[in-house]
Design a protein around this motif. Structure first.
Motif, PDB file in Angstrom:
ATOM      1  N   VAL A   1     -35.925  51.978 -47.457  1.00  0.00           N
ATOM      2  CA  VAL A   1     -36.710  50.816 -47.392  1.00  0.00           C
ATOM      3  C   VAL A   1     -36.426  50.123 -49.036  1.00  0.00           C
ATOM      4  O   VAL A   1     -35.777  50.859 -49.962  1.00  0.00           O
ATOM      5  N   CYS A   2     -36.404  48.700 -49.279  1.00  0.00           N
ATOM      6  CA  CYS A   2     -36.114  48.104 -50.461  1.00  0.00           C
ATOM      7  C   CYS A   2     -36.855  48.664 -51.669  1.00  0.00           C
ATOM      8  O   CYS A   2     -38.060  49.061 -51.964  1.00  0.00           O
TER       9      CYS A   2
ATOM     10  N   LEU B   1     -40.197  43.861 -40.618  1.00  0.00           N
ATOM     11  CA  LEU B   1     -39.472  44.746 -41.209  1.00  0.00           C
ATOM     12  C   LEU B   1     -38.772  43.931 -42.212  1.00  0.00           C
ATOM     13  O   LEU B   1     -37.372  44.061 -42.471  1.00  0.00           O
TER      14      LEU B   1
ATOM     15  N   GLY C   1     -37.074  46.203 -44.895  1.00  0.00           N
ATOM     16  CA  GLY C   1     -36.469  47.267 -43.922  1.00  0.00           C
ATOM     17  C   GLY C   1     -37.670  48.296 -43.877  1.00  0.00           C
ATOM     18  O   GLY C   1     -38.840  48.068 -43.852  1.00  0.00           O
ATOM     19  N   SER C   2     -37.394  49.626 -43.700  1.00  0.00           N
ATOM     20  CA  SER C   2     -38.273  50.840 -43.528  1.00  0.00           C
ATOM     21  C   SER C   2     -37.602  52.115 -43.799  1.00  0.00           C
ATOM     22  O   SER C   2     -36.413  52.346 -43.939  1.00  0.00           O
TER      23      SER C   2
ATOM     24  N   GLY D   1     -42.832  48.350 -43.968  1.00  0.00           N
ATOM     25  CA  GLY D   1     -41.940  48.992 -42.996  1.00  0.00           C
ATOM     26  C   GLY D   1     -42.623  49.718 -41.926  1.00  0.00           C
ATOM     27  O   GLY D   1     -41.948  50.239 -41.180  1.00  0.00           O
TER      28      GLY D   1
END
Ligand code: HEM
Length: 168
Positions: free
Chosen positions: A102-103, A94, A97-98, A88
Motif C-alpha cells: 500500500v502507498c 483502492l 492500493g492495498s 485498501g
C-alpha cells in the motif's frame, strides 16, 4: 486561515477528494504483483511469477459495485463515511492500493491534499478563462493524467491582502 486542526471537520471536502480518487485514481493499475507461489483464486489458477495488474480504474467504475458509477457524487462517501477510508481493506475502493505494498506516503498525502485544497478554496475564488470548458478526459499510463491540462484562474477572496503573506 486554514489550520491542520480544521481538517477533520471538513467532511464534504473529504468526500469530494474520495470521489475524485474513485473516478480518477492516480495509479490506475497499481504497482504490478508477482505471486511467490501458484495460487487458485475463484477458480482461476495464477501461476507463480505471473505479472498481475489490478485494474482499480475499472473496479471504481463497476456498476455492480457502485450506484451510477459514472456520476461525480461525493455524497456517496458521506452516507457511510466511517467505512470508507484509503487503507485498501475494502477491495471496492483502492486509490492508494492495498496490502503490504500500500502507498507508503498515504498519511502524508491524505493530510496534504486536504490542507492544500482547503487553503486554496479558502483563499481564492477559482474559475477557468472566459469561454473555456472544463475538459475531463484522461490519458492512461502508469500514472493517470488529464489529457488537456487545466488552467485554473485564482482571484483573491480574503478581506486583508496581508493575510496572504502571513509567515506564522
Ligand atoms: C495523492 C497522492 C498519492 C496517491 C494517489 C498515491 C498512490 C499510490 C499507489 C496506488 C501506490 C501503489 C500501491 C499498491 O500497489 O498497492 C503507491 C505506492 C507508493 N507510494 Fe504513493 N500515492 C500518493 C502519494 C505518495 C506520497 C506523498 C509518497 C511519499 C512521500 C508516496 C510514496 C509511495 C511509495 C514509496 C510507494 C511504494 C510502496 C511499496 O511498493 O512498498 N506516495 N502510491
Amino acid at each position: 486561515m486554514v489550520e491542520e486542526s480544521h481538517l477533520p471537520k471538513l467532511h464534504y471536502l473529504n468526500a469530494v477528494l474520495k470521489e475524485t480518487h474513485r473516478l480518477h485514481p492516480g495509479l490506475p493499475l497499481l504497482i504490478p504483483r508477482r505471486p511467490s507461489e501458484t495460487t487458485d483464486l475463484y477458480g482461476y489458477t495464477i501461476p507463480q511469477g505471473t505479472k498481475i495488474f489490478i485494474n482499480v480504474w475499472a473496479i471504481h467504475r463497476d456498476a455492480q459495485l457502485w450506484d451510477r458509477p459514472e456520476r461525480f457524487r461525493p455524497e456517496r462517501f458521506l452516507d457511510h463515511a466511517a467505512k470508507w477510508d484509503y487503507a485498501g481493506s475494502d477491495f471496492r475502493y483502492l486509490p492508494f492500493g492495498s496490502g503490504r505494498r500500500v502507498c507508503a506516503g498515504l498519511p502524508l498525502a491524505e493530510r496534504m491534499q486536504m490542507y492544500t485544497l482547503a487553503s486554496f478554496l479558502h483563499c481564492f475564488k477559482w474559475d477557468v478563462s472566459k469561454g473555456e470548458e472544463i475538459e475531463l478526459s484522461e490519458t492512461f499510463g502508469i500514472v493517470l493524467k488529464k489529457a488537456v491540462p487545466l488552467v485554473a484562474v485564482p482571484t483573491p477572496r480574503l478581506s486583508d491582502f496581508k493575510l496572504y503573506a502571513k509567515a506564522d
